[in-house]
Design a protein around this motif. Structure first.
Motif, short mmCIF file in Angstrom:
data_model
loop_
_atom_site.label_atom_id
_atom_site.label_comp_id
_atom_site.label_asym_id
_atom_site.label_seq_id
_atom_site.Cartn_x
_atom_site.Cartn_y
_atom_site.Cartn_z
N LYS A 103 19.95 71.34 -60.67
CA LYS A 103 19.35 72.40 -60.42
C LYS A 103 19.14 74.02 -61.20
O LYS A 103 18.79 75.04 -60.80
CB LYS A 103 19.07 73.03 -58.64
CG LYS A 103 18.06 71.47 -58.35
CD LYS A 103 18.37 71.50 -56.72
CE LYS A 103 17.09 70.50 -56.40
NZ LYS A 103 17.15 70.68 -54.60
N LYS A 107 16.58 74.46 -67.53
CA LYS A 107 15.01 73.07 -67.77
C LYS A 107 14.63 72.95 -66.10
O LYS A 107 13.84 72.32 -66.72
CB LYS A 107 16.25 72.39 -68.28
CG LYS A 107 16.23 73.16 -69.91
CD LYS A 107 17.28 72.30 -70.96
CE LYS A 107 17.57 72.44 -72.64
NZ LYS A 107 18.40 71.52 -73.34
N TYR A 108 15.65 73.54 -65.20
CA TYR A 108 15.09 72.51 -64.26
C TYR A 108 13.28 72.80 -63.91
O TYR A 108 13.84 74.18 -64.34
CB TYR A 108 16.12 73.11 -62.96
CG TYR A 108 14.92 72.72 -61.42
CD1 TYR A 108 15.33 71.41 -61.01
CD2 TYR A 108 14.97 72.98 -60.75
CE1 TYR A 108 15.00 71.06 -60.53
CE2 TYR A 108 14.48 73.27 -59.81
CZ TYR A 108 14.31 71.51 -59.25
OH TYR A 108 14.31 71.38 -57.78
N ASN A 109 12.87 72.00 -63.72
CA ASN A 109 11.28 72.34 -63.56
C ASN A 109 10.53 70.97 -63.10
O ASN A 109 10.03 70.43 -63.29
CB ASN A 109 10.17 72.90 -64.69
CG ASN A 109 9.34 73.14 -64.33
OD1 ASN A 109 8.41 73.70 -63.57
ND2 ASN A 109 8.77 74.16 -65.77
N ALA A 111 7.71 70.75 -61.51
CA ALA A 111 6.33 70.57 -61.96
C ALA A 111 5.94 69.33 -63.52
O ALA A 111 5.39 69.15 -63.72
CB ALA A 111 5.23 71.85 -62.30
N LYS A 112 7.10 69.41 -64.16
CA LYS A 112 7.32 68.98 -65.76
C LYS A 112 8.24 68.56 -65.07
O LYS A 112 8.88 66.90 -66.05
CB LYS A 112 7.66 70.19 -66.32
CG LYS A 112 6.73 70.71 -66.90
CD LYS A 112 7.39 71.62 -67.73
CE LYS A 112 6.51 72.48 -68.53
NZ LYS A 112 6.31 73.45 -69.97
N GLY A 115 14.14 67.87 -63.33
CA GLY A 115 15.53 67.67 -62.44
C GLY A 115 16.59 66.82 -62.29
O GLY A 115 16.75 65.94 -63.60
N ASP A 282 5.22 68.56 -73.42
CA ASP A 282 4.23 69.63 -73.71
C ASP A 282 3.76 69.22 -74.47
O ASP A 282 3.25 69.30 -75.54
CB ASP A 282 4.33 71.37 -73.79
CG ASP A 282 5.01 71.51 -72.32
OD1 ASP A 282 3.98 71.76 -71.45
OD2 ASP A 282 5.70 72.14 -72.25
N GLU A 323 6.28 68.68 -57.37
CA GLU A 323 6.26 69.87 -56.61
C GLU A 323 5.79 70.85 -57.89
O GLU A 323 5.21 70.61 -59.15
CB GLU A 323 7.22 70.96 -56.46
CG GLU A 323 8.53 70.21 -55.68
CD GLU A 323 9.88 70.86 -55.74
OE1 GLU A 323 9.44 71.93 -55.82
OE2 GLU A 323 10.53 70.68 -54.57
N ASP A 324 4.09 72.09 -57.37
CA ASP A 324 3.96 73.25 -57.93
C ASP A 324 4.62 73.55 -59.12
O ASP A 324 5.53 73.84 -57.74
CB ASP A 324 2.74 73.21 -57.00
CG ASP A 324 1.10 72.26 -56.86
OD1 ASP A 324 0.88 71.10 -58.20
OD2 ASP A 324 1.34 72.38 -55.86
#
Length: 324
Positions: A103, A107-109, A111-112, A115, A282, A323-324
């Motif tokens: 966390k 690069k922690y995300n 939504a993508k 983690g 992406d 999570e959003d």
């Protein structure tokens, strides 16, 4: 009846391997892979490590779950891959492990799906010592790194098999691949397709490629172009490799994302470890120019790797809630 071809990645005749790979991808969408460079010791160790955590009490396994990140434990019957034919969820349980991003990392995300993993510890799994937990993590991560390297090599071979001039064509799409391994334990329950009971419902894989490591128990079947279910027997020391929906999209249907399922005999528990090697979140997935023409226009709308995977997870996992 279709047969599953066998390819060797260490074949000194690279063009022969590329030609064989193209044939496998257009005809069957599945192949055995030998000469892959991952030692028998690593394969044995990761399979044994996974058996250990599946043998934990349910309460301990349930503590190893992060539904927001889609990591850790997934329970029996949580996943329904063929809802039109299944009366129950798949008779399997599993774990998800992916790139381990703390966390604290930029690069922690969530939504993508970027983690941390959920690792066993004596606090979560009192049955395991610190030493046992460390050994489990080391085994998983060693295998994960080796399988990631192998996945990258296969993607480069696939670029040539498609007919692209440069084996590095897809390299830009795999700088931070969404790689994930999913150890699975199938219950010793006899599948009954007539009553809608499947160890794993019929489906195609969502991403680029899947490397499957399996134990000695059969059960995997593929659906041929002729509409027949064909067994894919275990082959010690080999991977079963299959193509996913994203590669079919990129190639405009030239390479097949083949439907498959698992039926268990009820005589033994079955263990397998699929490793999913997917493009960056992406990365844009659209028909390659070499695979379309005025007479053969693109069959699929463009998408991104991440959005495609998220939508598939929502459709098939009862508790998926990123999570959003």
């Amino acid at each position: 009846m279709a047969t599953i071809p066998t390819l060797r990645l260490d074949n000194p005749d690279k063009q022969n391997t590329v030609d064989s790979l193209r044939s496998a991808c257009t005809d069957v969408g599945f192949f055995y892979l030998e000469g892959h460079g991952i030692s028998d010791e690593i394969l044995h160790d990761v399979m044994q490590a996974c058996r250990i955590v599946f043998d934990l009490p349910l309460s301990s396994k349930q503590s190893l779950s992060d539904k927001n990140m889609s990591r850790g434990y997934t329970a029996f019957e949580e996943e329904t891959l063929d809802p039109g034919k299944q009366t129950r969820g798949d008779t399997k349980e599993g774990f998800y492990f992916a790139r381990d991003i703390p966390k604290s990392s930029p690069k922690y995300n969530p939504a993508k799906l970027a983690g941390p993993n959920v690792w066993p510890s004596p606090a979560l799994c009192p049955e395991m010592t610190d030493t046992a937990c460390d050994a489990f993590r080391d085994s998983i991560m060693t295998y994960f790194e080796k399988a990631s390297e192998l996945g990258f090599r296969i993607v480069q071979m696939l670029a040539l098999a498609i007919g692209l001039d440069d084996e590095r064509y897809f390299d830009k799409d795999f700088t931070e691949p969404m790689a994930a391994m999913r150890p699975l334990h199938y219950a010793s329950e006899k599948s009954n397709p007539e009553k809608g009971v499947f160890a794993c419902g019929a489906h195609s894989d969502y991403g680029m490629i899947t490397l499957l490591l399996t134990d000695e128990n059969p059960g995997l079947q593929i659906l041929t172009k002729q509409g027949e279910w064909v067994d894919v027997p275990p082959k010690p020391g080999s991977f079963v490799v299959n193509l996913g929906d994203m590669l079919e999209r990129w190639t405009n249907g030239l390479f097949r994302s083949t439907v498959h399922r698992v039926l268990t005999s009820g005589e033994n528990d079955r263990y397998s470890i699929p490793f999913f090697y997917e493009p960056n979140f992406d990365s844009k997935v659209e028909c390659l120019p070499i695979c379309c023409s005025p007479d053969n226009p693109a069959k699929y709308t463009p998408t991104t790797s991440g959005e495609h995977l998220l939508e598939k997870y929502r459709q098939t996992h009862a508790d998926f809630s990123p999570e959003d």
